[in-house]
Design a protein around this motif. Sequence first.
Motif, PDB file in Angstrom:
ATOM      1  N   ARG A  99      14.921  18.586  -8.692  1.00 57.41           N
ATOM      2  CA  ARG A  99      14.672  19.009  -7.318  1.00 57.41           C
ATOM      3  C   ARG A  99      15.131  20.443  -7.101  1.00 57.41           C
ATOM      4  NH1 ARG A  99      16.408  13.645  -6.133  1.00 57.41           N
ATOM      5  NH2 ARG A  99      18.519  14.424  -5.748  1.00 57.41           N
ATOM      6  N   ASP A 100      16.335  20.750  -7.642  1.00 57.35           N
ATOM      7  CA  ASP A 100      16.839  22.119  -7.503  1.00 57.35           C
ATOM      8  C   ASP A 100      15.918  23.109  -8.205  1.00 57.35           C
ATOM      9  OD1 ASP A 100      18.963  21.089  -6.112  1.00 57.35           O
ATOM     10  OD2 ASP A 100      20.340  21.095  -7.811  1.00 57.35           O
ATOM     11  N   ASN A 101      15.469  22.716  -9.416  1.00 59.63           N
ATOM     12  CA  ASN A 101      14.557  23.601 -10.137  1.00 59.63           C
ATOM     13  C   ASN A 101      13.241  23.771  -9.387  1.00 59.63           C
ATOM     14  OD1 ASN A 101      16.416  23.923 -12.217  1.00 59.63           O
ATOM     15  ND2 ASN A 101      15.571  22.234 -13.423  1.00 59.63           N
ATOM     16  N   LEU A 102      12.770  22.639  -8.823  1.00 66.20           N
ATOM     17  CA  LEU A 102      11.522  22.711  -8.073  1.00 66.20           C
ATOM     18  C   LEU A 102      11.680  23.599  -6.841  1.00 66.20           C
ATOM     19  CD1 LEU A 102       8.616  21.767  -7.699  1.00 66.20           C
ATOM     20  CD2 LEU A 102       9.476  19.756  -6.494  1.00 66.20           C
ATOM     21  N   VAL A 103      12.814  23.409  -6.149  1.00 63.93           N
ATOM     22  CA  VAL A 103      13.071  24.241  -4.967  1.00 63.93           C
ATOM     23  C   VAL A 103      13.176  25.709  -5.370  1.00 63.93           C
ATOM     24  CG1 VAL A 103      14.762  24.750  -3.173  1.00 63.93           C
ATOM     25  CG2 VAL A 103      14.154  22.389  -3.662  1.00 63.93           C
TER      26      VAL A 103
END
Length: 281
Positions: A99-103
Motif C-alpha cells: 500500500r505504501d509503495n502504491l501510494v
Amino acid sequence: MLAFHTHHAILAAGSAVPTTTAPWWGTALGAGIGAIGAGIVSSVVAVLNNRASRKQLQQQLERQEAMLDKQLDAQREQHSAQLQAQLRQHSEQLQSQQRDNLVALEAQAERGHLDIDAQRQREIEQRHAEREQWRLEARQKAYVDFVTAAERMRDTVAALGRILSGTFPIAGGLQPSELSRLATTQEQMHTLYEAAFQQAQVVRLAGPRDVAAHAQDLSLVMNEYLNYSDERIRAAQQNRPSETLRDWQKSVRRMQDHLEAFLDAAYLVVNATPATSRSAS
C-alpha cells in the motif's frame, strides 16, 4: 506348576496312608519337600509381583506417553499458532508495504503529471508570448508604415498650397512651369494615397479593432482630401475659382485629427501589457 501339583499329590497320598511314625529319612524328606514348595511359592509370588510391577510400569509409561503426546500436541498447536501469527504479521507488513509503495507510486505519478502539465503550460505560455511578441512587432511595423505613408500624404498639403496660393482667376493663368509642378504634385498625391491605402489595409488586418477603425477613418478622409485636391487642380488649370475650397480645407483638418487619433490608439496597443493586448484584440 508341575512341582506344585506334585507337592499336593504327595500330600494327598500321604494323608491316605495310615499314620505311622516316619523314619528319620522320611522326616528329612518331608522337610526338604516343604522347603522346595516354599521356594516355589516365593518364586511364584515374585513372578506375580514382577508382573504387577511391569504392568504398573507399563501403565506409567502409557500415561507418560499420553502426557508427552498432549504436550507435543500443545507445542505443535502453539508453534502452529505462532507461525500463523507470524505469517499474518508478515502478510500485513507486506500488504502495508505494498500500500505504501502504491501510494508512493501514485504520488510520484501525480507529481509527474503535474510536472508534465506545468511544463506543457510553460511551453504554451512561451509559445503564446512568442506569438504575442511577433504580433506586436508586426503591428508596430504596420503602424509605422501606415503613419509614414499618411504623413507623406499630409505633406502634399503644403506643396499644393504653395502652387495654389493665388486667387483665381489670375491674369494670364498659371505659368507652364507651375502647371508642370502642379501635374507632378497631383501624380505624387495619387501615388502616396495608393501607398497609404495599402498600409491601412495591413493595419486593419493586424488589428486590434479600435486601431483598425481609426486606420479606416483616416484612409477615407485621405480619399476625400485627394478628391477635393483633384478638383482644385482642375480649377487652377482652368484658371477659375475652386468650388470645393472650403471642403478641401475641412478635409485637411479632419485628416490631421484622424492621424492624431490613430497615433493615440496605436500607442496604447504598442505599450500595453500582454494581458491588455490580448483583451484588446
